[in-house]
Design an enzyme around this catalytic site. Structure first.
Site, PDB file in Angstrom:
ATOM      1  N   ASP A 194      38.470  12.964  37.302  1.00 29.08           N
ATOM      2  CA  ASP A 194      39.671  13.059  36.464  1.00 29.08           C
ATOM      3  C   ASP A 194      40.448  11.750  36.560  1.00 29.08           C
ATOM      4  O   ASP A 194      41.671  11.741  36.723  1.00 29.08           O
ATOM      5  CB  ASP A 194      40.534  14.255  36.902  1.00 29.08           C
ATOM      6  CG  ASP A 194      41.554  14.649  35.833  1.00 29.08           C
ATOM      7  OD1 ASP A 194      41.371  14.239  34.657  1.00 29.08           O
ATOM      8  OD2 ASP A 194      42.507  15.365  36.157  1.00 29.08           O
TER       9      ASP A 194
ATOM     10  N   VAL B 261      58.526  14.887  41.957  1.00 24.86           N
ATOM     11  CA  VAL B 261      58.144  13.608  41.336  1.00 24.86           C
ATOM     12  C   VAL B 261      56.932  13.758  40.433  1.00 24.86           C
ATOM     13  O   VAL B 261      56.554  12.826  39.731  1.00 24.86           O
ATOM     14  CB  VAL B 261      57.860  12.508  42.403  1.00 24.86           C
ATOM     15  CG1 VAL B 261      59.117  12.102  43.120  1.00 24.86           C
ATOM     16  CG2 VAL B 261      56.788  12.939  43.397  1.00 24.86           C
TER      17      VAL B 261
ATOM     18  N   ARG C 251      48.259  20.299  37.012  1.00 23.16           N
ATOM     19  CA  ARG C 251      47.667  21.564  36.574  1.00 23.16           C
ATOM     20  C   ARG C 251      47.890  22.683  37.590  1.00 23.16           C
ATOM     21  O   ARG C 251      48.200  23.799  37.260  1.00 23.16           O
ATOM     22  CB  ARG C 251      46.155  21.337  36.457  1.00 23.16           C
ATOM     23  CG  ARG C 251      45.614  21.568  35.094  1.00 23.16           C
ATOM     24  CD  ARG C 251      44.139  21.290  35.103  1.00 23.16           C
ATOM     25  NE  ARG C 251      43.876  19.868  35.370  1.00 23.16           N
ATOM     26  CZ  ARG C 251      42.992  19.136  34.716  1.00 23.16           C
ATOM     27  NH1 ARG C 251      42.295  19.679  33.768  1.00 23.16           N
ATOM     28  NH2 ARG C 251      42.796  17.867  35.007  1.00 23.16           N
ATOM     29  N   PHE C 252      47.702  22.325  38.885  1.00 20.21           N
ATOM     30  CA  PHE C 252      47.690  23.364  39.908  1.00 20.21           C
ATOM     31  C   PHE C 252      48.860  23.276  40.878  1.00 20.21           C
ATOM     32  O   PHE C 252      49.080  24.192  41.664  1.00 20.21           O
ATOM     33  CB  PHE C 252      46.403  23.263  40.752  1.00 20.21           C
ATOM     34  CG  PHE C 252      45.158  23.197  39.927  1.00 20.21           C
ATOM     35  CD1 PHE C 252      44.791  24.260  39.125  1.00 20.21           C
ATOM     36  CD2 PHE C 252      44.350  22.065  39.963  1.00 20.21           C
ATOM     37  CE1 PHE C 252      43.643  24.204  38.360  1.00 20.21           C
ATOM     38  CE2 PHE C 252      43.196  22.001  39.202  1.00 20.21           C
ATOM     39  CZ  PHE C 252      42.848  23.078  38.390  1.00 20.21           C
ATOM     40  N   ALA C 253      49.562  22.147  40.873  1.00 14.12           N
ATOM     41  CA  ALA C 253      50.547  21.934  41.943  1.00 14.12           C
ATOM     42  C   ALA C 253      51.686  21.038  41.477  1.00 14.12           C
ATOM     43  O   ALA C 253      51.599  20.399  40.423  1.00 14.12           O
ATOM     44  CB  ALA C 253      49.843  21.289  43.132  1.00 14.12           C
TER      45      ALA C 253
HETATM   46  N1  ADE Z   1      53.147  11.372  42.499  1.00 12.03           N
HETATM   47  C1  ADE Z   1      52.095  12.078  42.908  1.00 12.03           C
HETATM   48  N2  ADE Z   1      51.773  11.742  44.157  1.00 12.03           N
HETATM   49  C2  ADE Z   1      52.664  10.818  44.554  1.00 12.03           C
HETATM   50  C3  ADE Z   1      52.842  10.077  45.746  1.00 12.03           C
HETATM   51  N3  ADE Z   1      52.039  10.257  46.776  1.00 12.03           N
HETATM   52  N4  ADE Z   1      53.815   9.163  45.809  1.00 12.03           N
HETATM   53  C4  ADE Z   1      54.611   9.016  44.742  1.00 12.03           C
HETATM   54  N5  ADE Z   1      54.507   9.672  43.608  1.00 12.03           N
HETATM   55  C5  ADE Z   1      53.534  10.579  43.504  1.00 12.03           C
END
Ligand code: ADE
Length: 547
Positions: free
Chosen positions: A367, A238, A242-244
């Site tokens: 950020d 989803v 940058r890192f993950a």
């Molecule tokens: N995108 C990044 N973190 C999320 C989350 N905890 N729930 C839904 N979309 C996301």
């Protein structure tokens, strides 16, 4: 007197029997038709190490531990240790092999099915311990005195008279507890945290009482150290940072939980990004960070075989604020709700005290941008992605401060960050740069409100600049040309939006010292809450949504 004694005794036996029957009826798997397992299974125990406790060592207490662990060795049993230190109380829940003394005590009650608390002289005067064999039996700490021990009985009738209300309470509490365990999960949509924390003000904090050197303990508590990793099945990706990468995932629930799984978000870092994973985990590990406008952290896991590091959090299916605004128009009420909740999240992050008055470490996000804000089902915001965040404790070294200059996303960087002329010695400077970035997000939200007049296609702040503007072009716009996102005069025809735009402008001031604090933004927006600016147009607005 004899008759009275007899009646009391019969009553006691009956209620005791009822309690046992009641507990076994609702907790025994045999009722559910479970088959008898011919080999020895490892015990399933509460395992939170040391947590603050709210028990008062009378009656039966439920532990505060949310982590259930499969014990490592088949011989291990569940153990709970309860201690008082002056006003504070702690509970320790662990697995332990009874053939090995624990704190100098040989466990002699581990064949019990319930955890009956006992005092042992080796533990000192203000401590109790129990061990037991049933699954999660160390979740219920039973402090009722052993009335059958003749050495402790002065006058049995007196004890019985005091025990009757206690037993009644046990029966009622057990009933409510069983009801709660069996039925309340149906109505609970909030994910359960696996990390020590507190949702309510009346619980005691442990991590807040620690100084910075103890934060590593908090960090350790927040990693799932069980040999068994959580039963999580990854679904779709989803988000990508940058890192993950972030995945939606299914966390399998216990059979007693009524729902087969809980949806969670899993942020997966490659092993090479260990430092980013650890620094985000360090931020989340402060139990006092918990707030409804900050993404709820569940636990962290090391998947060394897959060369991955995980952070497991709540999942919000609406997704991030940027995508939400791109695809939706909002009413004044929704604008107000989103902005107020965003400011509340930032104010809590920056604050050195919780809503309950406990001390906490201030954190700068560094950020803030609309893609680092998630929209919850009730259309409130929660902050996420703390990979660049900084704990603003007074022990930050000059080196740490010197390395903390220019970080973030150029489009949202405050002028002093763009120019690398932040006052690094003053921790308030870090909060002031967050307030600048927050102002841009507040503007983005406002730009999608039907109450501003004609609403244009969604645009990022400084949207005319290319996709990922560099620091130099941002400096030209923000500092040399003093540009800020446009606030057309039509926006200020709505009195609520006029006031909000005034607040936004005070937050993106070139001079960091002149900016409002996030707390002040919360106060300003709260003052707008009950004002009904235009009941006619707002009811019209409510109908124009979701284009
Ligand atoms: N995108 C990044 N973190 C999320 C989350 N905890 N729930 C839904 N979309 C996301």
């Amino acid at each position: 007197m004899e008759v009275l004694r007899y009646c009391l005794w019969s009553w006691f036996s009956l209620s005791n029997l009822m309690t046992m029957l009641f507990l076994s009826l609702f907790s025994s798997p045999s009722v559910l038709g479970a088959t008898v397992i011919p080999f020895k299974l490892n015990a399933l125990c509460k395992f939170c190490d040391v947590l603050p406790s709210s028990c008062n060592s009378t009656g039966i207490c439920s532990s505060q531990c949310n982590i259930t662990s499969i014990c490592v060795h088949p011989d291990e049993v569940c153990v709970a240790i309860w201690r008082t230190y002056g006003q504070n109380m702690t509970e320790e829940t662990i697995c332990h092999d009874p053939s090995i003394p624990l704190y100098g005590v040989s466990l002699d009650d581990y064949n019990n099915s319930q955890c009956q608390m006992k005092q042992y002289k080796q533990l000192g005067p203000d401590a109790y311990m129990c061990s037991c064999k049933e699954d999660e039996c160390n979740d219920q700490l039973i402090f009722t005195p052993d009335i059958l021990n003749p050495t402790k009985i002065g006058d049995i009738s007196v004890i019985l008279v005091t025990l009757i209300p206690l037993l009644l309470t046990v029966v009622i509490v057990s009933f409510f507890y069983i009801y709660w365990v069996n039925y309340s999960s149906k109505f609970k949509s909030k994910p359960k945290s696996l990390c020590p924390g507190h949702d309510f003000c009346d619980r005691q904090a442990i991590i807040s009482d620690m100084d910075q050197s103890e934060n590593s303990t908090a960090l350790a508590n927040c990693i799932n150290h069980n040999t068994e990793l959580l039963p999580i099945q990854l679904d779709t990706i989803v988000g990508k940072g940058r890192f993950a990468e972030v995945y939606r995932a299914k966390l399998k629930q216990k059979p007693t939980d009524n729902v087969p799984f809980q949806t969670v978000a899993v942020k997966i870092f490659p092993l090479e990004e260990y430092t980013s994973w650890k620094s985000e985990l360090e931020i989340f590990s402060d139990a006092e960070l918990r707030h409804e406008n900050i993404l709820q952290f569940l636990t962290a896991e090391e998947h060394r075989s897959k060369h991955q590091l995980w952070l497991i959090t709540a999942f919000h299916h609406i997704g991030n604020l940027q995508e939400f605004l791109r695809n939706n128009l909002i009413t004044w009420k929704q604008l107000h709700r989103l902005c107020l909740s965003l400011a509340r999240g930032v104010a809590h992050l920056h604050s050195d005290i919780t809503l309950c008055g406990r001390p906490k470490v201030s954190v700068a996000h560094r950020d803030l941008k609309s893609s680092n804000v998630l929209v919850k089902d009730d259309l409130t915001c929660c902050l996420c992605d703390f990979g660049l965040s900084l704990r603003l404790n007074h022990t930050l070294s000059t080196e740490e401060l010197a390395n903390s200059g220019q970080v973030g996303t150029a489009r949202y960087m405050a002028p002093e960050v763009l120019e690398s002329r932040m006052n690094l010695e003053n921790i308030e400077s870090f909060k002031q740069t967050d307030v600048y970035s927050m102002a841009l997000v507040l503007w983005e939200i406002t730009s999608r409100c039907t109450a501003i007049g004609e609403v244009k296609e969604y645009e990022l702040p400084f949207g005319k600049l290319r996709d990922h503007p560099c620091v130099e072009s941002m400096k030209d716009s923000v500092i040399r040309d003093r540009e800020r996102p446009e606030i057309p005069s039509s926006w200020t025809e709505h009195l609520g939006i006029k006031s909000l735009c005034g607040t936004i402008q005070e937050c993106w001031d070139l001079d960091p010292e002149a900016r409002l604090t996030a707390n002040c933004v919360v106060e300003r927006l709260s003052d707008l809450q009950d004002l009904n600016f235009d009941s006619v147009s707002s009811s019209l607005e409510d109908k124009i949504q979701n284009i």
